[in-house]
Scaffold this motif. Sequence first.
Motif: not given
Length: 75
Positions: A15, A18-19, A31, A34-35, A38
């Motif tokens: 993530c 991707l960010s 992202f 989300l990182a 997680w």
Amino acid sequence: MTRDPKKFREIARVCAVLSKSAVTPEERDIFANLAETWRGMAASTESLHALLDRDPGTDADDLSRFDNNGGGVGL
């Protein structure tokens, strides 16, 4: 669902990558969030495993009541 903090950290890493490659600021924020989520799940799971290791009367299988497949609350 897995309870492996290593897997959670790997997902967080993906993530984060991707960010950094996101096209829009909104995607970057999504992202990045989300990182962070997680990573938090990994830390919480590690803490839970540490508590379970300290209490020999508790088995990780006792947590099955919280799984969606176990008919419990769901995590």
